[in-house]
Design a protein around this motif. Structure first.
Motif, mmCIF file in Angstrom:
data_model
loop_
_atom_site.group_PDB
_atom_site.id
_atom_site.type_symbol
_atom_site.label_atom_id
_atom_site.label_comp_id
_atom_site.label_asym_id
_atom_site.label_seq_id
_atom_site.Cartn_x
_atom_site.Cartn_y
_atom_site.Cartn_z
ATOM 1 N N VAL A 114 0.970 -1.309 -0.129
ATOM 2 C CA VAL A 114 0.309 -0.034 -0.072
ATOM 3 C C VAL A 114 0.956 1.324 -0.068
ATOM 4 N N THR A 115 1.810 1.589 0.970
ATOM 5 C CA THR A 115 3.056 2.302 1.428
ATOM 6 C C THR A 115 4.191 2.070 1.421
ATOM 7 N N VAL A 116 5.212 2.564 1.239
ATOM 8 C CA VAL A 116 5.982 3.089 1.981
ATOM 9 C C VAL A 116 6.724 4.080 2.405
ATOM 10 N N ARG A 117 6.668 4.160 3.976
ATOM 11 C CA ARG A 117 6.783 5.635 4.114
ATOM 12 C C ARG A 117 7.516 6.030 5.125
ATOM 13 N N THR A 118 8.583 7.013 5.695
ATOM 14 C CA THR A 118 9.709 7.593 6.511
ATOM 15 C C THR A 118 8.833 7.603 7.900
ATOM 16 N N VAL A 119 8.891 7.506 8.795
ATOM 17 C CA VAL A 119 8.153 7.109 9.884
ATOM 18 C C VAL A 119 8.832 8.014 10.959
ATOM 19 N N GLN A 120 8.678 9.003 12.053
ATOM 20 C CA GLN A 120 10.060 9.429 13.135
ATOM 21 C C GLN A 120 9.220 8.426 14.330
#
Length: 184
Positions: A114-120
């Protein structure tokens, strides 16, 4: 002997304006180099294996072949573990995203992501139970909640500890692969 994992960063530095600088996208690639911690541990393991191999030769000359075979087998296990440690990480191709661990490999097709994202978020320091605040590249698959997934990469794992620019470059590249593969 060519070592393709050493040229990954150079290829991305040479083609800053192109998000995916490789022509052969069918081949599995790791979009970053292994970190100094991982390479250092593998080098020490290979050095240990060389001593064990030398001991196997000495045992073969002075002892029995069975004992030498056992020591030689131990050396082969240490070499295989060091090579597997260097192979660990996230690999990408047109077919999907592959997470290579020490004991297993999991591949997810791009159409199931669905998604690939950078998170803190709090991340594990070198894979140990201790957590610190950092960034993580997360993957959300169809039919799974984001909490069920382990981070793909973190700023405090063996590849990116004390290398935030390398983490940013690798995360951006994997996100670009995901965006292009889902839309293209």
């Amino acid at each position: 002997m060519p070592l393709p994992f050493l040229t990954a960063d150079r290829a991305y530095e040479a083609a800053e304006d192109v998000p995916l600088p490789f022509d052969d996208r069918d081949r599995w690639r790791r979009p970053y180099r292994p970190g100094p911690c991982r390479v250092g541990v593998a080098a020490i393991a290979l050095l240990l294996a060389s001593y064990v191999l030398f001991a196997a030769v000495i045992i073969a000359l002075t002892g029995t072949l069975t004992e030498a075979g056992v020591v030689f087998g131990i050396a082969l296990v240490v070499i295989a573990a060091a090579l597997r440690m260097l192979r660990m990480g996230v690999w990408v191709s047109v077919r999907g995203l592959r997470r290579v661990g020490f004991l297993g490999t999991r591949t997810v097709a791009w159409d199931r992501i669905v998604t690939v994202r950078t998170v803190q978020q709090p991340v594990r320091w070198l894979g140990l139970p201790r957590t610190v605040q950092g960034q993580a590249l997360t993957l959300v698959r169809q039919g799974r909640s984001p909490e069920d997934e382990k981070p793909l990469l973190t700023t405090h794992n063996a590849d990116f500890l004390a290398r935030p620019e390398a983490f940013d470059r690798a995360a951006d590249t994997i996100e670009a692969w995901a965006a292009e593969s889902r839309h293209g």
